[in-house]
Design a protein around this motif. Sequence first.
Motif, PDB file in Angstrom:
ATOM      1  N   LYS A 127       0.834  -1.212   0.000  1.00 47.49           N
ATOM      2  CA  LYS A 127       0.000   0.000   0.000  1.00 47.49           C
ATOM      3  C   LYS A 127       0.867   1.260   0.000  1.00 47.49           C
ATOM      4  N   LYS A 128       1.907   1.246   0.833  1.00 49.78           N
ATOM      5  CA  LYS A 128       2.747   2.438   1.000  1.00 49.78           C
ATOM      6  C   LYS A 128       3.799   2.578  -0.103  1.00 49.78           C
ATOM      7  N   LEU A 129       4.157   1.460  -0.737  1.00 49.49           N
ATOM      8  CA  LEU A 129       5.172   1.474  -1.793  1.00 49.49           C
ATOM      9  C   LEU A 129       4.559   0.896  -3.071  1.00 49.49           C
ATOM     10  N   PRO A 130       3.682   1.649  -3.724  1.00 49.75           N
ATOM     11  CA  PRO A 130       2.950   1.117  -4.880  1.00 49.75           C
ATOM     12  C   PRO A 130       3.836   0.716  -6.057  1.00 49.75           C
ATOM     13  N   LYS A 153      -9.006  -6.707   0.796  1.00 54.06           N
ATOM     14  CA  LYS A 153      -9.680  -5.688   1.624  1.00 54.06           C
ATOM     15  C   LYS A 153      -9.028  -4.318   1.470  1.00 54.06           C
ATOM     16  N   ASN A 154      -7.703  -4.327   1.296  1.00 55.07           N
ATOM     17  CA  ASN A 154      -6.964  -3.064   1.221  1.00 55.07           C
ATOM     18  C   ASN A 154      -6.542  -2.695  -0.199  1.00 55.07           C
ATOM     19  N   GLY A 155      -7.048  -3.435  -1.173  1.00 58.09           N
ATOM     20  CA  GLY A 155      -6.864  -3.059  -2.571  1.00 58.09           C
ATOM     21  C   GLY A 155      -5.450  -3.171  -3.088  1.00 58.09           C
ATOM     22  N   VAL A 156      -4.709  -4.213  -2.639  1.00 59.17           N
ATOM     23  CA  VAL A 156      -3.352  -4.413  -3.146  1.00 59.17           C
ATOM     24  C   VAL A 156      -3.204  -5.848  -3.657  1.00 59.17           C
ATOM     25  N   HIS A 157      -2.157  -6.063  -4.445  1.00 66.83           N
ATOM     26  CA  HIS A 157      -1.879  -7.413  -4.942  1.00 66.83           C
ATOM     27  C   HIS A 157      -0.615  -7.955  -4.290  1.00 66.83           C
TER      28      HIS A 157
END
Length: 276
Positions: A127-130, A153-157
């Motif tokens: 999340k913090k390092l897209p 839930k947090n929209g990351v892969h």
Amino acid sequence: MKNFIKNELKGLFSPDEINSLTRLILEKEFSIPLADVLTCKFNHLSDAEMQRLSEIVGKLKNSEPIQYILGETDFFGLTFYLDDSVLIPRPETEELVQWIVDSVKNEPLKILDIGTGSGCIAVTLAKKLPFAEVHAWDISRDALGVARKNADKNGVHLFLAEKDILQESVSDEKFDIVVSNPPYVTEFEKGEMQENVLNFEPHLAMFVSDQNALVFYEKIADFALKNLNKGGKLFFEINREKGNQIEMLLQQRGFGNIERQKDISGNERMIKAERG
């Protein structure tokens, strides 16, 4: 409602803990805005809701952690789903994540989180390092299921894989950062632990034998030596009593720029090393 919780939990928790639990229960479970909880401006609960409240309080009286009861917790400003197949994320681990975030430049990175559990480290880093590609391993299939839910839930892969780091040659992939919060509580230390931790959190993710307390650090350091790119960084959360020993094992393997850092409570809780 607030008085019911206070009276039921009196003597089992401190007044501050009871206030905190009350806010969590009313806000998270019954969707009552925090401002209304603080000013007592909310309607009475229905019979079904009161029954659920009694159930929650009963579990708290039985030492079950509130995070498992509610099925979620906050970490680094994000919300994580939880069940008892994974450890409850701790504030100290947030500090480890912050250290990683602060140490990287805005460029493509490949990161590996070993023993991901709930995925709190991996998901937060993604999340913090897209610009980073984040991999997360765990020996537990149930834990990986929780990590997958939290990534969604947090929209990351995340690139999730069921791996046992104690096995030889788990992977030939190369990474820029390897991070782990491995099991590091010794059997000897069990006696000092609270009932809510001992009875409810997964021992597989927490304990190591007294005879081989650094086994995960040794195996992960050996893996990182082969699988980190040149200049790549290794981050560990550590047992506060083992900082010297862990630094020594990293030195023996040829890692450089070794740094230890204390957590907010003043305990040595994390270490960073660089592959030459």
